[in-house]
Design a protein around this motif. Structure first.
Motif, PDB file in Angstrom:
ATOM      1  N   UNK A  49       0.843  -1.196   0.000  1.00  0.00           N
ATOM      2  CA  UNK A  49       0.000   0.000   0.000  1.00  0.00           C
ATOM      3  C   UNK A  49       0.879   1.247   0.000  1.00  0.00           C
ATOM      4  N   UNK A  50       0.269   2.391  -0.279  1.00  0.00           N
ATOM      5  CA  UNK A  50       0.998   3.663  -0.301  1.00  0.00           C
ATOM      6  C   UNK A  50       1.151   4.200   1.112  1.00  0.00           C
ATOM      7  N   UNK A  51       2.378   4.531   1.543  1.00  0.00           N
ATOM      8  CA  UNK A  51       2.552   5.065   2.902  1.00  0.00           C
ATOM      9  C   UNK A  51       1.906   6.433   3.061  1.00  0.00           C
ATOM     10  N   UNK A  52       1.621   6.784   4.302  1.00  0.00           N
ATOM     11  CA  UNK A  52       1.001   8.074   4.615  1.00  0.00           C
ATOM     12  C   UNK A  52       2.068   9.166   4.581  1.00  0.00           C
ATOM     13  N   UNK A  53       1.814  10.232   3.834  1.00  0.00           N
ATOM     14  CA  UNK A  53       2.733  11.364   3.786  1.00  0.00           C
ATOM     15  C   UNK A  53       2.478  12.281   4.968  1.00  0.00           C
ATOM     16  N   UNK A  54       3.545  12.610   5.701  1.00  0.00           N
ATOM     17  CA  UNK A  54       3.427  13.572   6.799  1.00  0.00           C
ATOM     18  C   UNK A  54       4.729  14.343   6.930  1.00  0.00           C
ATOM     19  N   UNK A  55       4.623  15.558   7.441  1.00  0.00           N
ATOM     20  CA  UNK A  55       5.783  16.439   7.596  1.00  0.00           C
ATOM     21  C   UNK A  55       6.573  16.095   8.852  1.00  0.00           C
ATOM     22  N   UNK A  56       7.889  16.166   8.760  1.00  0.00           N
ATOM     23  CA  UNK A  56       8.747  16.084   9.944  1.00  0.00           C
ATOM     24  C   UNK A  56      10.158  16.487   9.527  1.00  0.00           C
ATOM     25  N   UNK A  57      10.953  16.886  10.489  1.00  0.00           N
ATOM     26  CA  UNK A  57      12.344  17.225  10.204  1.00  0.00           C
ATOM     27  C   UNK A  57      13.215  16.913  11.414  1.00  0.00           C
ATOM     28  N   UNK A  58      13.227  17.825  12.394  1.00  0.00           N
ATOM     29  CA  UNK A  58      14.183  17.677  13.498  1.00  0.00           C
ATOM     30  C   UNK A  58      13.764  16.609  14.507  1.00  0.00           C
ATOM     31  N   UNK A  59      12.477  16.405  14.685  1.00  0.00           N
ATOM     32  CA  UNK A  59      11.933  15.499  15.701  1.00  0.00           C
ATOM     33  C   UNK A  59      12.435  15.846  17.109  1.00  0.00           C
ATOM     34  N   UNK A  60      12.744  17.109  17.306  1.00  0.00           N
ATOM     35  CA  UNK A  60      13.185  17.588  18.619  1.00  0.00           C
ATOM     36  C   UNK A  60      12.302  18.726  19.128  1.00  0.00           C
ATOM     37  N   UNK A  61      11.197  18.980  18.460  1.00  0.00           N
ATOM     38  CA  UNK A  61      10.254  19.993  18.927  1.00  0.00           C
ATOM     39  C   UNK A  61      10.655  21.420  18.677  1.00  0.00           C
ATOM     40  N   UNK A  62      11.559  21.658  17.697  1.00  0.00           N
ATOM     41  CA  UNK A  62      12.017  23.028  17.486  1.00  0.00           C
ATOM     42  C   UNK A  62      11.864  23.523  16.052  1.00  0.00           C
ATOM     43  N   UNK A  63      11.471  22.646  15.119  1.00  0.00           N
ATOM     44  CA  UNK A  63      11.413  23.088  13.719  1.00  0.00           C
ATOM     45  C   UNK A  63      10.006  23.468  13.286  1.00  0.00           C
ATOM     46  N   UNK A  64       8.986  22.937  13.951  1.00  0.00           N
ATOM     47  CA  UNK A  64       7.611  23.287  13.629  1.00  0.00           C
ATOM     48  C   UNK A  64       7.034  22.588  12.421  1.00  0.00           C
ATOM     49  N   UNK A  65       7.712  21.564  11.909  1.00  0.00           N
ATOM     50  CA  UNK A  65       7.229  20.892  10.696  1.00  0.00           C
ATOM     51  C   UNK A  65       6.123  19.881  10.968  1.00  0.00           C
ATOM     52  N   UNK A  66       6.148  19.237  12.133  1.00  0.00           N
ATOM     53  CA  UNK A  66       5.304  18.049  12.363  1.00  0.00           C
ATOM     54  C   UNK A  66       3.902  18.412  12.829  1.00  0.00           C
ATOM     55  N   UNK A  67       3.152  19.097  11.971  1.00  0.00           N
ATOM     56  CA  UNK A  67       1.828  19.558  12.384  1.00  0.00           C
ATOM     57  C   UNK A  67       0.694  18.698  11.891  1.00  0.00           C
TER      58      UNK A  67
END
Length: 248
Positions: A49-67
């Motif tokens: 199946x096709x994986x779910x696309x989601x935003x992330x970068x630093x995974x340290x709570x400081x970049x604001x990407x993982x919304x």
């Protein structure tokens, strides 16, 4: 833990989206929410199946990407970023809804990914200084009152994640914009553009299609960095001051 996930799936900005249901097992309470989504994607890939696309970068709570919106709350049940939200806040057998930010100014790109470039354009309209400072000056060469320094640091903590917009019933970007304006306007370096900055950034914010602010306070409640609601009133005061000077 065994969980039922209802995840928003949307192939692209022009496609219709829908909530897809997945069952996932083997989730531990020490996993972050994004690690849980990683486990889901590994399962989907193995199943063809096709994986779910989601935003992330630093995974340290400081970049604001993982919304993402989790069970109706921006970033989930805790006042933190999604990458710092752990699965210990959920129970075995829970059903979890995962959706993208819901705002007209944040169009969906794919699945849980939204286009937040409207924030970049707001910053580009005035969120900078032009004073030629040269090399880094001595710390004591330009005295800054402690109250002003504290305010600047408080507002500089904004990571531009967009939780304020997603939580606001009007889709307003007032808390984000006020944080960026107040951060610079209280400092000596930001003084040359003090009036034009607030006028230009508010104009750009309105032009991006964000909703109006009615001070419901949901933005400050959802903000993972604790930007206070009073930031908006400070920006309004700056705008009134600048507009009065511009119309004389």
């Amino acid at each position: 833990m065994r969980l039922t996930l209802r995840v928003w799936r949307q192939a692209n900005a022009d496609a219709d989206g829908n909530m897809a249901t997945y069952e996932i097992d083997g989730i531990t309470e020490d996993m972050s929410f994004l690690e849980m989504l990683d486990s889901l994607n590994e399962k989907l890939i193995l199943e063809g199946d096709t994986p779910v696309a989601f935003d992330h970068d630093c995974r340290e709570g400081i970049c604001g990407a993982c919304g993402v919106v989790i069970n109706g709350d921006a970033h989930g049940p805790e006042r933190t970023t999604t990458c710092q939200l752990h699965m210990r806040h959920f129970k075995d057998g829970d059903t979890i809804d995962v959706e993208p930010w819901r705002a007209g100014a944040f169009p969906v790109v794919k699945d849980l990914v939204v286009d937040r470039s409207a924030f970049d354009r707001i910053i580009g309209s005035g969120g900078y200084i032009t004073v030629p400072t040269g090399a880094a000056p001595e710390a004591h060469s330009t005295p800054v009152p402690k109250a002003d320094a504290d305010s600047a640091f408080e507002h500089a903590e904004c990571i531009g994640c967009g939780a304020c917009v997603a939580a606001c019933p009007n889709g307003s970007a007032m808390l984000f914009t006020s944080a960026k304006i107040n951060h610079l306007n209280v400092l000596p370096q930001g003084a040359p553009e003090r009036e034009t900055r607030v006028l230009d950034m508010v104009t750009q914010m309105d032009g991006e299609g964000f909703g109006g602010c009615t001070l419901t306070g949901e933005c400050a409640t959802a903000c993972p960095k604790g930007i206070p609601l009073v930031s908006i009133t400070s920006m309004n005061r700056e705008w009134l001051r600048a507009n009065r000077k511009a119309t004389r």
